[in-house]
Design an enzyme around this catalytic site. Structure first.
Site, PDB file in Angstrom:
ATOM      1  N   SER A  39     -31.923  11.429  37.726  1.00 21.52           N
ATOM      2  CA  SER A  39     -32.215  10.241  36.933  1.00 21.52           C
ATOM      3  C   SER A  39     -33.703  10.008  36.702  1.00 21.52           C
ATOM      4  O   SER A  39     -34.075   9.241  35.811  1.00 21.52           O
ATOM      5  CB  SER A  39     -31.610   9.000  37.595  1.00 21.52           C
ATOM      6  OG  SER A  39     -32.264   8.695  38.809  1.00 21.52           O
ATOM      7  N   LYS A  83     -36.200   4.351  41.157  1.00 23.12           N
ATOM      8  CA  LYS A  83     -36.404   4.184  39.720  1.00 23.12           C
ATOM      9  C   LYS A  83     -37.837   3.699  39.484  1.00 23.12           C
ATOM     10  O   LYS A  83     -38.599   3.474  40.413  1.00 23.12           O
ATOM     11  CB  LYS A  83     -35.421   3.164  39.126  1.00 23.12           C
ATOM     12  CG  LYS A  83     -33.955   3.382  39.460  1.00 23.12           C
ATOM     13  CD  LYS A  83     -33.343   4.567  38.740  1.00 23.12           C
ATOM     14  CE  LYS A  83     -31.875   4.724  39.116  1.00 23.12           C
ATOM     15  NZ  LYS A  83     -31.267   5.927  38.510  1.00 23.12           N
TER      16      LYS A  83
END
Length: 278
Positions: free
Chosen positions: A42, A119
């Site tokens: 990701s 993230k």
């Protein structure tokens, strides 16, 4: 008798040494740095599957999330930070707290599942965040975005979960070249990094999210292969992340393994030792 007593003393001292070592390691992990092995794609190309890094816990101070979690399913161990320090949870505050900067790469606890995610923080408290046609808008203004060629990787099972990458050039067989469009994104504070695109999907076009006080908005750099704040918690996403759920900032990769285990040193990537995370 003397020999038996001596052996007993050696055994006791060995146990003491192990206990002390575990205590020291626990204090070090709780207060300073937490190891983290990247399990998914990701955050490509900033972080690759198999990157091993230490998360700087001192960057944002301490909360219940600073207590270490130990999850080893193979031997039935699943000790969560909330099991140990859950009594500190609930007021969304931190000890010696420091606010993250826009663009920081952060490890945080998922607000629902409690699992660690990594993230990039793009939305600060009070920000209006939206995706339009794959472009990130902050407070109704598009961030800087420039085309930067393509990201290439060879299709093969990656990491311990043996996942295969998604490709913009369609399904690609093992050994083939997987392509993704790459762009350089620049936030209002001047932080720049690469983002990847695979296809046009729902997460490229969202409503406007207003980040609540004491919360942050996170997205993955590999935009079409990331479960993040663009999807609300009610729909299985991350949603807004409370300040107390931040674990720490990812600053530098220690080493990186392209194989199924970080112990397979022959699969270590020679170009990623001590690489700075930006």
């Amino acid at each position: 008798m003397a020999a038996t007593a001596k052996k007993a003393n050696v055994f006791v001292e060995t146990i003491k040494t192990i206990v002390y070592a575990l205590l020291i390691a626990g204090v070090f992990r709780t207060l300073f740095f937490q190891p983290f092995w990247i399990p998914s794609g990701s955050m490509k190309e900033t972080l690759l599957i198999g990157d091993f890094l230490f998360v700087n816990k001192m960057a944002y101070g301490y909360s219940y999330a600073s207590c270490p979690s130990v999850n080893i399913p193979s031997i039935g161990i699943d000790i969560d930070a909330e099991d140990v320090c859950g009594f500190l949870k609930g007021d969304n505050s931190r000890i010696l707290g420091g606010e993250p900067e826009r663009g920081d790469v952060v490890v945080f606890r998922h607000p629902v599942t409690g699992r660690d995610f990594i993230k990039r923080v793009v939305g600060m408290p009070g920000d209006r965040v939206q995706m339009r046609g794959g472009v990130l808008y902050l407070n109704d203004e598009p961030v800087g975005l420039e085309d930067d060629g393509v990201f290439e990787e060879i299709v093969a099972p990656q990491g311990p979960n043996r996942v295969r990458p998604r490709c913009e050039n369609g399904p690609v067989g093992n050994g083939g070249t997987c392509l993704k469009s790459r762009q350089t994104e620049t936030l209002p504070n001047g932080v720049s990094y690469s983002v990847l695109n695979i296809t046009n999907q729902s997460s490229d076009n969202t409503g406007v999210y207003t980040v609540p006080a004491g919360h942050y908005f996170f997205v993955g750099d590999n935009r079409d292969n990331s479960s993040d704040s663009r999807l609300p918690q009610s729909a299985g996403g991350v949603g807004f992340v409370p300040f107390e759920n931040l674990v720490g900032r990812a600053d530098r990769i220690l080493f990186s393994s392209a194989g199924g285990s970080m112990l397979f040193f022959w699969t270590w990537r020679g170009d990623r030792f001590f690489e700075k995370i930006e």
